[in-house]
Scaffold this motif. Structure first.
Motif, PDB file in Angstrom:
ATOM      1  N   GLY A 112       0.837  -1.206   0.000  1.00  0.00           N
ATOM      2  CA  GLY A 112       0.000   0.000   0.000  1.00  0.00           C
ATOM      3  C   GLY A 112       0.866   1.249   0.000  1.00  0.00           C
ATOM      4  N   ALA A 113       1.928   1.220   0.781  1.00  0.00           N
ATOM      5  CA  ALA A 113       2.820   2.383   0.855  1.00  0.00           C
ATOM      6  C   ALA A 113       3.480   2.623  -0.495  1.00  0.00           C
ATOM      7  N   LEU A 114       3.929   1.535  -1.135  1.00  0.00           N
ATOM      8  CA  LEU A 114       4.580   1.684  -2.443  1.00  0.00           C
ATOM      9  C   LEU A 114       3.593   2.274  -3.456  1.00  0.00           C
ATOM     10  N   ARG A 115       2.357   1.796  -3.392  1.00  0.00           N
ATOM     11  CA  ARG A 115       1.331   2.297  -4.313  1.00  0.00           C
ATOM     12  C   ARG A 115       1.070   3.780  -4.036  1.00  0.00           C
ATOM     13  N   ASN A 116       0.951   4.131  -2.760  1.00  0.00           N
ATOM     14  CA  ASN A 116       0.685   5.535  -2.411  1.00  0.00           C
ATOM     15  C   ASN A 116       1.847   6.432  -2.819  1.00  0.00           C
ATOM     16  N   PHE A 117       3.054   5.952  -2.564  1.00  0.00           N
ATOM     17  CA  PHE A 117       4.232   6.766  -2.909  1.00  0.00           C
ATOM     18  C   PHE A 117       4.305   6.951  -4.425  1.00  0.00           C
ATOM     19  N   ALA A 118       4.066   5.853  -5.162  1.00  0.00           N
ATOM     20  CA  ALA A 118       4.157   5.926  -6.629  1.00  0.00           C
ATOM     21  C   ALA A 118       3.098   6.898  -7.163  1.00  0.00           C
ATOM     22  N   ALA A 119       1.868   6.796  -6.651  1.00  0.00           N
ATOM     23  CA  ALA A 119       0.789   7.672  -7.122  1.00  0.00           C
ATOM     24  C   ALA A 119       1.103   9.128  -6.759  1.00  0.00           C
ATOM     25  N   TRP A 120       1.624   9.319  -5.573  1.00  0.00           N
ATOM     26  CA  TRP A 120       1.978  10.668  -5.113  1.00  0.00           C
ATOM     27  C   TRP A 120       3.088  11.250  -5.987  1.00  0.00           C
ATOM     28  N   ALA A 121       4.088  10.437  -6.297  1.00  0.00           N
ATOM     29  CA  ALA A 121       5.198  10.913  -7.141  1.00  0.00           C
ATOM     30  C   ALA A 121       4.676  11.301  -8.523  1.00  0.00           C
ATOM     31  N   VAL A 122       3.774  10.497  -9.057  1.00  0.00           N
ATOM     32  CA  VAL A 122       3.210  10.795 -10.383  1.00  0.00           C
ATOM     33  C   VAL A 122       2.443  12.114 -10.331  1.00  0.00           C
ATOM     34  N   ARG A 123       1.622  12.301  -9.313  1.00  0.00           N
ATOM     35  CA  ARG A 123       0.842  13.548  -9.186  1.00  0.00           C
ATOM     36  C   ARG A 123       1.747  14.753  -8.976  1.00  0.00           C
TER      37      ARG A 123
END
Ligand SMILES: NC(=O)C1=CN([C@@H]2O[C@H](COP(=O)(O)OP(=O)(O)OC[C@H]3O[C@@H](n4cnc5c(N)ncnc54)[C@H](OP(=O)(O)O)[C@@H]3O)[C@@H](O)[C@H]2O)C=CC1
Ligand SMILES: O=C(CO)[C@H](O)[C@H](O)COP(=O)(O)O
Length: 476
Positions: free
Chosen positions: A399-410
């Motif tokens: 979940g953290a990896l997904r959140n970090f990846a989505a946050w980085a993209v945004r």
């Protein structure tokens, strides 16, 4: 007579020679630039450390079975050194190449040495300058009997694991040693890229000071992820530039160089068809950093990608994302090593790799101890993520990896290694991928055929053409 000969006294050769002397071995050295060898021997000033002016007398000074280590630049320099010593070696002698040779070069040299009845061991060495001086990780590959003849001397040279075992073990036949070192460096590339992305996020978006940055990496350097590279980054972040008093790292040009081993790993992952897009992501990121003029021009003409996020993520999310992605990189390295024997004539002993990398190696990390245990218990498991305890470590952080990846993209923060790790993790777990569409399209434009899910065989369909064309049928 000397226990070990070292040909090549650059950063690694000199420090390995000093290490060998420290651990009680008697050392003979030679270097292309001879003054360097004699100056080093004079500095050491010991009867157990002697310099020689030519390869013949270097070889003649060694006790049988001879152990001669080549420690020169990979490529043509290694060929030159190899050819310079081979005529003087005899049956029973063991010639070891400790450089970062490409495994295909090692296979070629091994065959040539075999003609001369000399055993040839391609040996990855890890630990950099300090590791060479205080105890490196050694990854020899080749003939088991030849290895046995030199094992006690290599064991003396190697770093020690916390349980007392030496960080050296035969990792396979043929060119396995250099193959393993190549993958080691591939993981090193990904690990460094992940750390760079993590640093970028904290420094340039979270706005951490250098003290906060160092503290963040220190706190991430714990548990299964306690590692040399996270610790190294923490240290680097504390070093001031003597000229400006600013953190030295901020004064360093943002252009990452490399000598090729990371690229070889990415090429291998592509060639062998294992997952492993993290390797390519890390290599692309270094390549892009080298396009500095183009980047500056694009930033000027098109604007930087920053979109300030509403909020930064919790520290724990950043940390867990880094940890998950690091683990994926190791898993992809081991998956690639497992595939090697299907293509080449050498099986890699994965448990020995996990053992040797635990101490002295640049990629040393605590989780390798668990991985070694799993690999010894159930060696047939095809991918490290299938060990339940390893998967649990990733699952808790997915979940953290997904959140970090989505946050980085945004945010517009390029995080290619984190994104690649996540995409691989997702793709690896899909029962059905959209590759069916690719097969349909290939069949449509190239009559390449496809296979069906409900029966065996190759099938072809006359698909409609988007431009309404039809293959003209013969008239009449
Ligand atoms: N540096 C590192 O962190 C690591 C390096 N390696 C590998 O170890 C090997 C040595 O690396 P490193 O010590 O850093 O390299 P250096 O550049 O410090 O030293 C290179 C050595 O190779 C010799 N050499 C170069 N060309 C020739 C030639 N044509 N004929 C004979 N000798 C030659 C040099 O001799 P001279 O003094 O005369 O120039 C010197 O002794 C490389 O393959 C490298 O990839 C492996 C692990 C870690
Ligand atoms: O083998 C090494 C460490 O393990 C060498 O330091 C190697 O040079 C690192 O690779 P690159 O120079 O491509 O970053």
């Amino acid at each position: 007579m000397h226990d070990i000969g070292i040909y090549g006294l650059g950063v690694m050769g000199e420090n390995l020679a000093l290490r060998a002397h420290d651990v009680g071995l008697s050392v003979a050295v030679f270097n292309r630039t001879k003054d360097k060898a004699f100056a080093l021997a004079a500095r050491v000033g010991s009867p157990r450390f002697q310099a020689f002016a030519d390869p013949a007398s270097l070889v003649a000074s060694l006790r049988r079975p001879r152990l001669l280590l080549l420690m020169v630049t990979a490529g043509p320099a290694t060929d030159a050194a190899f050819e310079a010593v081979l005529p003087f070696l005899e049956e029973g002698d063991v010639l070891v190449d400790g450089g970062n040779a490409h495994y295909e070069d090692t296979l070629r040299r091994e065959a040539r040495a075999r003609e001369a009845r000399v055993a040839y061991i391609g040996m990855g060495i890890s630990g950099g300058e300090l590791g060479a001086r205080t105890g490196p990780a050694l990854m020899p590959g080749g003939d088991a009997e030849a290895y046995a003849r030199i094992a006690p001397r290599l064991e003396a040279l190697a770093a020690r694991l916390p349980d007392g075992r030496p960080a050296v073990a035969l990792v396979g036949k043929g060119a396995a040693g250099h193959y393993v070192k190549m993958v080691h460096n591939g993981i090193e590339y990904v690990f460094l890229q992940l750390l760079a992305e993590a640093y970028d996020a904290l420094r340039n978006v979270y706005g951490y000071t250098s003290v906060e940055l160092a503290d963040a990496f220190a706190r991430a350097n714990q548990g299964p992820w306690e590692s040399y590279l996270i610790g190294l980054v923490r240290e680097i972040l504390t070093v001031p530039d003597p000229e400006t008093s600013q953190p030295l790292v901020e004064q360093i040009l943002d252009v990452a160089e490399g000598k090729g081993t990371g690229l070889w790993t990415a090429e291998e992952a592509l060639r062998l068809g294992t997952g492993g897009s993290t390797f390519g992501a890390a290599v692309h990121a270094r390549n892009l950093s080298r396009e500095r003029d183009l980047r500056l021009a694009c930033a000027e003409a098109c604007g930087e990608p920053w979109r300030r996020p509403e909020a930064v993520l919790a520290y724990e999310t950043w940390r867990d994302a880094l940890h998950a992605a690091v683990l994926v990189a190791y898993a992809e390295g081991f998956a690639l090593l497992r595939r090697a024997p299907e293509t080449y004539d050498f099986a890699v002993d994965l448990a020995n790799v996990a053992r040797v990398w635990q101490s002295g190696a640049i990629v040393r990390i605590r989780l390798l101890a668990d991985l070694e245990r799993h690999l010894r218990q159930t060696p047939e498991i095809p991918h490290p993520l299938l060990f339940p305890e390893i998967w649990q470590l990733v699952r808790e952080r997915e979940g953290a990896l997904r959140n970090f990846a989505a946050w980085a993209v945004r945010t517009g923060l390029p995080a290619p290694a984190h994104l690649a790790a996540l995409a691989d993790l997702d793709g690896l777990r899909r029962r059905r991928l959209p590759a069916n569409l690719i097969q349909a399209a290939r069949d449509a434009f190239g009559a390449h055929t496809y296979r069906r899910i409900d029966r065996e065989g190759n099938f072809h369909t006359s698909w409609p053409d988007p431009e309404g064309r039809e293959i003209p049928r013969p008239q009449g």
